[in-house]
Design a protein around this motif. Structure first.
Motif, PDB file in Angstrom:
ATOM      1  N   ALA A   1      10.542  24.244   0.956  1.00  0.00           N
ATOM      2  CA  ALA A   1      10.438  23.619   2.280  1.00  0.00           C
ATOM      3  C   ALA A   1       9.465  22.438   2.235  1.00  0.00           C
ATOM      4  CB  ALA A   1       9.969  24.646   3.311  1.00  0.00           C
ATOM      5  N   LEU A   2       8.367  22.641   1.522  1.00  0.00           N
ATOM      6  CA  LEU A   2       7.363  21.590   1.380  1.00  0.00           C
ATOM      7  C   LEU A   2       7.931  20.426   0.581  1.00  0.00           C
ATOM      8  CD1 LEU A   2       4.693  21.912   2.679  1.00  0.00           C
ATOM      9  CD2 LEU A   2       3.815  23.000   0.627  1.00  0.00           C
ATOM     10  N   HIS A   3       8.687  20.745  -0.442  1.00  0.00           N
ATOM     11  CA  HIS A   3       9.319  19.725  -1.252  1.00  0.00           C
ATOM     12  C   HIS A   3      10.244  18.855  -0.403  1.00  0.00           C
ATOM     13  CE1 HIS A   3      12.665  18.180  -3.758  1.00  0.00           C
ATOM     14  NE2 HIS A   3      11.685  17.857  -4.575  1.00  0.00           N
ATOM     15  N   ASP A   4      11.090  19.526   0.382  1.00  0.00           N
ATOM     16  CA  ASP A   4      12.041  18.793   1.214  1.00  0.00           C
ATOM     17  C   ASP A   4      11.329  17.904   2.222  1.00  0.00           C
ATOM     18  OD1 ASP A   4      13.957  20.065  -0.206  1.00  0.00           O
ATOM     19  OD2 ASP A   4      14.515  21.490   1.365  1.00  0.00           O
ATOM     20  N   LEU A   5      10.318  18.453   2.849  1.00  0.00           N
ATOM     21  CA  LEU A   5       9.568  17.680   3.846  1.00  0.00           C
ATOM     22  C   LEU A   5       8.904  16.462   3.206  1.00  0.00           C
ATOM     23  CD1 LEU A   5       8.313  17.688   6.838  1.00  0.00           C
ATOM     24  CD2 LEU A   5       6.266  18.536   5.693  1.00  0.00           C
ATOM     25  N   THR A   6       8.223  16.702   2.091  1.00  0.00           N
ATOM     26  CA  THR A   6       7.503  15.622   1.423  1.00  0.00           C
ATOM     27  C   THR A   6       8.473  14.538   0.978  1.00  0.00           C
ATOM     28  OG1 THR A   6       6.021  17.339   0.582  1.00  0.00           O
ATOM     29  CG2 THR A   6       5.781  15.137  -0.358  1.00  0.00           C
ATOM     30  N   GLN A   7       9.581  14.972   0.413  1.00  0.00           N
ATOM     31  CA  GLN A   7      10.600  14.037  -0.050  1.00  0.00           C
ATOM     32  C   GLN A   7      11.149  13.192   1.111  1.00  0.00           C
ATOM     33  OE1 GLN A   7      12.052  13.852  -3.553  1.00  0.00           O
ATOM     34  NE2 GLN A   7      12.266  11.919  -2.460  1.00  0.00           N
ATOM     35  N   THR A   8      11.446  13.865   2.203  1.00  0.00           N
ATOM     36  CA  THR A   8      11.972  13.160   3.374  1.00  0.00           C
ATOM     37  C   THR A   8      10.954  12.157   3.924  1.00  0.00           C
ATOM     38  OG1 THR A   8      13.253  15.117   3.948  1.00  0.00           O
ATOM     39  CG2 THR A   8      12.956  13.473   5.673  1.00  0.00           C
ATOM     40  N   ALA A   9       9.710  12.612   4.046  1.00  0.00           N
ATOM     41  CA  ALA A   9       8.665  11.733   4.557  1.00  0.00           C
ATOM     42  C   ALA A   9       8.483  10.524   3.649  1.00  0.00           C
ATOM     43  CB  ALA A   9       7.351  12.499   4.675  1.00  0.00           C
ATOM     44  N   ASP A  10       8.475  10.779   2.357  1.00  0.00           N
ATOM     45  CA  ASP A  10       8.306   9.691   1.393  1.00  0.00           C
ATOM     46  C   ASP A  10       9.458   8.692   1.490  1.00  0.00           C
ATOM     47  OD1 ASP A  10       6.838   8.498  -0.787  1.00  0.00           O
ATOM     48  OD2 ASP A  10       8.519   9.104  -2.072  1.00  0.00           O
ATOM     49  N   ASP A  11      10.660   9.194   1.581  1.00  0.00           N
ATOM     50  CA  ASP A  11      11.827   8.323   1.737  1.00  0.00           C
ATOM     51  C   ASP A  11      11.704   7.456   2.988  1.00  0.00           C
ATOM     52  OD1 ASP A  11      12.926   9.410  -0.490  1.00  0.00           O
ATOM     53  OD2 ASP A  11      14.453  10.607   0.549  1.00  0.00           O
ATOM     54  N   MET A  12      11.312   8.105   4.050  1.00  0.00           N
ATOM     55  CA  MET A  12      11.204   7.368   5.316  1.00  0.00           C
ATOM     56  C   MET A  12      10.176   6.264   5.237  1.00  0.00           C
ATOM     57  SD  MET A  12      11.533  10.044   8.372  1.00  0.00           S
ATOM     58  CE  MET A  12      11.354   8.632   9.445  1.00  0.00           C
ATOM     59  N   ILE A  13       9.002   6.617   4.725  1.00  0.00           N
ATOM     60  CA  ILE A  13       7.937   5.626   4.600  1.00  0.00           C
ATOM     61  C   ILE A  13       8.415   4.442   3.791  1.00  0.00           C
ATOM     62  CG2 ILE A  13       5.711   5.181   3.500  1.00  0.00           C
ATOM     63  CD1 ILE A  13       4.991   8.127   4.289  1.00  0.00           C
ATOM     64  N   ASN A  14       9.025   4.741   2.661  1.00  0.00           N
ATOM     65  CA  ASN A  14       9.464   3.647   1.804  1.00  0.00           C
ATOM     66  C   ASN A  14      10.538   2.787   2.444  1.00  0.00           C
ATOM     67  OD1 ASN A  14       7.934   3.655  -0.680  1.00  0.00           O
ATOM     68  ND2 ASN A  14       8.706   5.740  -0.921  1.00  0.00           N
ATOM     69  N   LYS A  15      11.443   3.426   3.126  1.00  0.00           N
ATOM     70  CA  LYS A  15      12.518   2.668   3.747  1.00  0.00           C
ATOM     71  C   LYS A  15      12.006   1.825   4.905  1.00  0.00           C
ATOM     72  CE  LYS A  15      16.695   4.878   2.271  1.00  0.00           C
ATOM     73  NZ  LYS A  15      16.217   5.750   1.169  1.00  0.00           N
TER      74      LYS A  15
ATOM     75  N   ILE B   1       0.819  -1.208   0.000  1.00  0.00           N
ATOM     76  CA  ILE B   1       0.000   0.000   0.000  1.00  0.00           C
ATOM     77  C   ILE B   1       0.854   1.259   0.000  1.00  0.00           C
ATOM     78  CG2 ILE B   1      -1.659   1.371   1.327  1.00  0.00           C
ATOM     79  CD1 ILE B   1      -2.799  -1.367   2.324  1.00  0.00           C
ATOM     80  N   ALA B   2       1.863   1.285   0.860  1.00  0.00           N
ATOM     81  CA  ALA B   2       2.732   2.457   0.948  1.00  0.00           C
ATOM     82  C   ALA B   2       3.422   2.712  -0.388  1.00  0.00           C
ATOM     83  CB  ALA B   2       3.753   2.274   2.059  1.00  0.00           C
ATOM     84  N   LYS B   3       3.898   1.643  -0.994  1.00  0.00           N
ATOM     85  CA  LYS B   3       4.600   1.766  -2.263  1.00  0.00           C
ATOM     86  C   LYS B   3       3.684   2.326  -3.350  1.00  0.00           C
ATOM     87  CE  LYS B   3       6.906  -1.406  -5.253  1.00  0.00           C
ATOM     88  NZ  LYS B   3       7.082  -2.861  -5.430  1.00  0.00           N
ATOM     89  N   GLU B   4       2.475   1.793  -3.407  1.00  0.00           N
ATOM     90  CA  GLU B   4       1.516   2.242  -4.420  1.00  0.00           C
ATOM     91  C   GLU B   4       1.087   3.696  -4.209  1.00  0.00           C
ATOM     92  OE1 GLU B   4      -0.238   0.676  -7.331  1.00  0.00           O
ATOM     93  OE2 GLU B   4       1.816  -0.043  -7.112  1.00  0.00           O
ATOM     94  N   ARG B   5       0.835   4.048  -2.967  1.00  0.00           N
ATOM     95  CA  ARG B   5       0.416   5.432  -2.697  1.00  0.00           C
ATOM     96  C   ARG B   5       1.532   6.402  -3.014  1.00  0.00           C
ATOM     97  NH1 ARG B   5      -3.419   7.496   1.690  1.00  0.00           N
ATOM     98  NH2 ARG B   5      -4.042   8.634  -0.156  1.00  0.00           N
TER      99      ARG B   5
END
Lengths: 167, 167
Positions: free
Chosen positions: B135-149, B96-100
């Motif tokens: 700032a939003l880009h960095d946050l979103t990117q970081t959150a996405d990386d974390m979720i995926n990892k 689910i995380a990967k697909e979202r």
DNA sequence: ATAAACTTTCAATAATTATTGAAAGTTTAA
DNA sequence: TTAAACTTTCAATAATTATTGAAAGTTTAT
């Protein structure tokens, strides 16, 4: 891309993303508009920029205030009310995560706990229901704990150091 | 609470939660049903249990298969098709995380990058737009990386050890 | 106390999204 | 090849959700 195009693109993208963080389009767009504005905006300003009605603007501003994302700003000498949003993304993320947890995740955890606690009548289907809802409960609980703990760290170094762990 | 009540409660709660993970009610309910079933279910089974039409069942099963959450099961000697869902919650979360991420987060990151890369014309409003979307880009990117990892770790010990860090 | 300036409320309406059901399509068995 | 058993598609419809706009409400200045 010029300023106006970029602004429009940002506002509409953020708006359509609203569903991802559980709010409606207009609400997300108003927040986006305030987020990139250099000064507080009045209801008139928002209505004009977004081409939405007064009622819609009023209702969605109220919701944003309920979430704790937007605050009224009193400008001395002005009759109108002005609005601003939290400008720090970390703080914004903290507020949103906390609210979503409270509004949506907690109630589900409660139901999962309830369902996984029914008395085992010995049948296979009951055993499966208990096992699976228990697993879901544990996962949801763990995820919720993590989100809250991560998001409660105000400093960015934590995020960075966790990230390193998984690199 | 008896089995049938618990089952119903779980299915309908999981269904209304669909919005949280970005799918519709029927889709989430079908998945919930399969998740606690001790054997593969046919379209007839699902229609009867959920009181939904054949068309609806067919379309939502197809979507669940597109997500990679549900698979067809061929039962020898049977003409009907049967369906099962991923039973392991960790694996389910991973999918689910990967697909979202792929469907919703990546496109937003792309737009944020685009918008935050407009040329700075020196005006205050442009500076603010760039600063905030960055700032939003960095946050979103970081959150996405974390979720995926996080979600890519198949073992549960990682989750536990991360959790300890924040206790 | 009155009126102007502003905000909120909410019933009506519009827009969006989900669901149905029946016709068309597909597969299998004989 | 035919027909029965099953699945998919999709236009019509229903259900849900968002939006409007005008009346009611509130606040402020005089």
């Amino acid at each position: 891309m010029n300023y106006d195009d970029a602004k429009m693109k940002f506002v509409s993208t953020w708006g359509s993303l609203g569903s991802l963080w559980g709010i409606n389009k207009a609400m997300a767009q108003i927040q986006a508009l305030l987020f990139i504005s250099i000064k507080p905006l009045s209801m008139e300003d928002i209505m004009a920029d977004l081409h939405i009605s007064r009622g819609n603007t009023s209702m969605n501003l109220r919701q944003l205030m309920d979430w704790g994302i937007v605050t009224k700003e009193i400008i001395p000498g002005e009759r109108k009310e002005y609005f601003t949003t939290e400008k720090d993304v970390q703080e914004l993320a903290r507020i949103i995560a906390k609210e979503r947890s409270r509004r949506e995740i907690q109630p589900v955890i409660k139901v999962l706990k309830e369902v996984s606690s029914i008395t085992d009548d010995g049948t296979e289907k009951t055993k499966e229901l208990i096992k699976q809802t228990k697993a879901l409960h544990d996962l949801t609980q763990t995820a919720d704990d993590m989100i809250n703990k991560l998001v409660n760290q105000k400093q960015n170094w934590i995020t960075k150091s966790v990230l390193k762990l998984f690199k």
